[in-house]
Write a protein that holds these residues in place. Sequence first.
Motif, short mmCIF file in Angstrom:
data_model
loop_
_atom_site.label_atom_id
_atom_site.label_comp_id
_atom_site.label_asym_id
_atom_site.label_seq_id
_atom_site.Cartn_x
_atom_site.Cartn_y
_atom_site.Cartn_z
N PRO A 172 13.07 5.08 52.01
CA PRO A 172 13.76 6.03 51.04
C PRO A 172 13.72 7.66 51.21
O PRO A 172 14.20 8.38 50.83
N ILE A 175 17.03 9.91 51.62
CA ILE A 175 17.69 10.08 50.43
C ILE A 175 16.82 10.98 49.45
O ILE A 175 17.24 11.18 48.15
N LEU A 176 15.60 11.50 49.83
CA LEU A 176 14.76 12.42 49.13
C LEU A 176 14.71 13.83 49.67
O LEU A 176 13.96 14.65 49.58
N MET A 248 18.31 11.83 45.11
CA MET A 248 18.79 10.54 45.62
C MET A 248 20.31 10.33 45.53
O MET A 248 20.91 9.79 46.45
N ASP A 251 21.74 12.85 47.94
CA ASP A 251 21.66 12.48 49.48
C ASP A 251 22.43 11.56 49.84
O ASP A 251 23.15 11.43 50.91
N THR A 252 22.42 10.31 48.92
CA THR A 252 23.07 9.06 49.53
C THR A 252 24.71 9.57 49.57
O THR A 252 25.26 9.09 50.47
#
Length: 376
Positions: A172, A175-176, A248, A251-252
């Motif tokens: 992950p 996305i952080l 998240m 970023d995603t």
Amino acid sequence: MAAESELKMSHDFPTNKPSSAFDPSAPPPFTINQIRAAIPAHCWVKNPWRSLSYVLRDVSLTLSLLALALHFDSFFFWPLYWPLQGTMFWALFVLGHDCGHGSFSNSRVLNSFVGHILHSVILVPYHGWRISHKTHHQNHGNVENDESWVPMTEKLYKSQSHKTRLLRFTVPFPILAFPIYLWRRSPGKEGSHFNPYSKLFSPKDRKDVTTSTSCWLAMVSLLLYLSFTMGPTRILKLYGVPYMIFVMWLDTVTYLHHHGYKQKLPWYRGKEWSYLRGGLTTLDRDYGWINNIHHDIGTHVIHHLFPQIPHYHLIEATKAARPVLGKYYREPEKSGPLPVHLIQNLMDSLRQDHFVSDSGDIVYYQTDEHSRTKSQ
């Protein structure tokens, strides 16, 4: 030689132009003025009262969720509260983003006032991010000058530590990344969104950046005060977890607007780059029922070319522009109620889109085959 062999080009995705009947890097047979002319005049009109109504809606939902969390404060409610509140934080961010573009209203004072409130409460420095995001829009698709999710060149990629590659290309971690980006930008770039003397900003921006950083510090101070008075665990549950879900989302969504299409899309250098050609490499995405919650930010191509258009006109503007765009518009895959189909797009892109060539005016993402093999 061993290092070179580890960085072989993907057989599926060559660096030269994709073998396809349609070449996405070819100069389009239309101009940006022709796209603009196809969009109805009313789509450009900004209604501050309508914009404020969305603020009222989102703030009301955010406060209602907060009140419910304080009331129930139970093991069973928190897993429901966190994704809902994190999504509402993301919705607040999108409205603040519109303030930064000036699509919220024609009043710079109103845009700045609302933008500071909406962004500061979710720990985003309004002017600092507004200015860097403007740079992104003005230079999208340019390997050297783009600002967010910029591809690393092969030389820069090779120079990165294993830790850096892991953090950038393994879920992950990517996305952080937003808080880290705010503090120190992307690999190969210097500066901070909080420092008025950063390379991100010109001297005329320093007063604005100082104001936004002060608002950010005020919010941090409030959170620290509440942590002492209410307890850090409670603030973590009420604010910290939703904040991470918001990150998240951010970023995603921003990554998928510029990556993960089934056909490789070009990046440009030098004379091959133009505002139009760069903007045409962005992607629309469908987020199901969340489209309305996050203000149709997935309708991204027209937004990227014309960020002055209010979000509530983007769908109509896109529909009007599609006959002009032709194959340069890529129809988004339809989503179910939740956009779970995008998870595979994200994973595939992070496995394949690692770096671009050090030279060439039209380049495509290449894959570190050694890294991909290790991840399988």
